[in-house]
Design an enzyme around this catalytic site. Structure first.
Site, short mmCIF file in Angstrom:
data_model
loop_
_atom_site.label_atom_id
_atom_site.label_comp_id
_atom_site.label_asym_id
_atom_site.label_seq_id
_atom_site.Cartn_x
_atom_site.Cartn_y
_atom_site.Cartn_z
N HIS A 119 1.82 -5.73 1.87
CA HIS A 119 2.20 -4.70 2.84
C HIS A 119 1.34 -3.44 2.76
O HIS A 119 1.24 -2.69 3.73
CB HIS A 119 3.66 -4.30 2.64
CG HIS A 119 4.63 -5.41 2.92
ND1 HIS A 119 4.72 -6.53 2.14
CD2 HIS A 119 5.51 -5.57 3.92
CE1 HIS A 119 5.65 -7.33 2.64
NE2 HIS A 119 6.15 -6.78 3.72
N CYS B 220 1.70 -13.24 -1.26
CA CYS B 220 2.65 -12.31 -1.88
C CYS B 220 2.35 -12.14 -3.37
O CYS B 220 2.38 -13.11 -4.13
CB CYS B 220 4.06 -12.86 -1.69
SG CYS B 220 5.35 -11.79 -2.33
N GLU C 14 9.00 -3.12 6.33
CA GLU C 14 9.72 -4.23 6.96
C GLU C 14 10.73 -3.73 7.99
O GLU C 14 11.09 -4.45 8.91
CB GLU C 14 10.44 -5.08 5.91
CG GLU C 14 9.51 -5.94 5.08
CD GLU C 14 8.91 -7.13 5.84
OE1 GLU C 14 9.47 -7.55 6.87
OE2 GLU C 14 7.86 -7.63 5.40
N CYS D 113 -0.09 -5.42 -3.21
CA CYS D 113 1.03 -5.90 -2.39
C CYS D 113 0.51 -6.07 -0.97
O CYS D 113 -0.21 -5.21 -0.47
CB CYS D 113 2.17 -4.89 -2.43
SG CYS D 113 3.54 -5.30 -1.35
N1 DGL Z 1 4.42 -9.09 0.01
C1 DGL Z 1 4.99 -8.83 -1.26
C2 DGL Z 1 3.93 -8.55 -2.30
O1 DGL Z 1 2.75 -8.71 -2.02
C3 DGL Z 1 6.06 -7.82 -1.15
C4 DGL Z 1 7.08 -8.08 -2.12
C5 DGL Z 1 8.47 -7.82 -1.67
O2 DGL Z 1 8.96 -8.57 -0.83
O3 DGL Z 1 9.06 -6.90 -2.23
O4 DGL Z 1 4.25 -8.23 -3.42
#
Ligand code: DGL
Length: 267
Positions: A186, A70, A154, A184
């Site tokens: 995602h 993350c 999500e 990120c």
């Molecule tokens: N997986 C997180 C990242 O790489 C997402 C952050 C979130 O939960 O907003 O920043």
């Protein structure tokens, strides 16, 4: 000992998939905080507390090395974990982030300009900008927050997320950056939408392509860590909320035999 991978939600699973493809021999434990995602607009104190809880959980599952896949956790919690928490509580374990490896990969071909698209927290932290300028001043850096993408992914609203990619990349596309970092976990799942929205000559840097190679390199340079790792080819996925679409993704990427465990953490 095993390798732990931490993420605020589903995105890190996609990164783990790439890691496991490159280094299939190791044992992996995933922790996704699917009950509390998104982290991207939470306070630093909260992100630190949640991340520490996840890391602690991974340690209890036998991980000696944890990767904060993350970006938001890497920018908000990693430093404190490495400087305060580990030396006091777990001096023989390691926690690594994804920002520096990503910056190194982005700068490898001496780009003239770098674009960064990430969560609001990651952008506000300026972590990418600072790490880039620490290495070179001969580059322009543009940042773009994309606060809606994580919540949309999500909640399995992929089409809407793809439409938002087109909107979020408009200004970045005009900068004609040599490379754009998808900062990120995602966003890797939206790679083709980003590809379509950015100029052909812009190189897209996706962490799925960066993190596995950097981890391999790290393990080669740190035999004191790699020699302690067990090699039984296993993956266990721990989630603070088991959503049907997260389960579908886990099955698609790791097979239906993969253990999916629900983890309850203190509030
Ligand atoms: N997986 C997180 C990242 O790489 C997402 C952050 C979130 O939960 O907003 O920043």
């Amino acid at each position: 000992m095993k390798i732990g991978v931490f993420d605020s939600g589903l995105g890190g699973l996609f990164v783990l998939r790439s890691i496991q493809k490159k280094l299939p021999q190791y044992d992996y434990v995933y922790f996704g905080d699917t009950a509390r995602v998104p982290y991207g607009d939470r306070s630093q104190a909260e992100i630190y507390r949640f991340t520490r809880q996840g890391v602690e959980y991974l340690f209890t599952q036998g991980c000696s090395l944890v990767i904060l896949a993350c970006n938001t956790a890497s920018t908000q919690a990693l430093r404190k974990i490495q400087r305060e928490y580990l030396p006091k509580r777990y001096p023989n374990r390691r926690v690594l982030g994804v920002i520096i490896p990503t910056v190194e990969a982005a700068l490898a071909r001496a780009p003239k300009s770098v674009g960064v698209i990430a969560t609001q927290r990651t952008v506000d932290s300026n972590a990418y900008v600072k790490k880039i300028f620490k290495r070179t001043e001969h580059v322009r850096v543009f940042q773009q927050p994309a606060p809606q993408l994580v919540p949309l992914m999500e909640s399995d609203h992929v089409l809407e997320a793809k439409r938002m990619v087109a909107a979020y990349t408009q200004a970045l596309a005009r900068t004609q950056s040599s490379v754009v970092i998808l900062g990120c976990t995602h966003y890797g799942m939206l790679r083709s939408a980003f590809r379509k929205s950015l100029p052909v000559k812009t190189r897209l840097l996706v962490q799925n392509d960066v993190v596995p190679a950097k981890l391999k390199d790290y393990l080669q340079r740190h035999p004191e860590i790699s020699q302690r790792l067990s090699q039984r080819h296993t993956v266990v996925i721990n989630l603070t909320k088991v959503n049907p679409h997260v389960r579908q993704h886990a099955w698609k990427w790791f097979g239906k035999h993969v253990p999916l465990k629900f983890v309850a953490l203190a509030k």
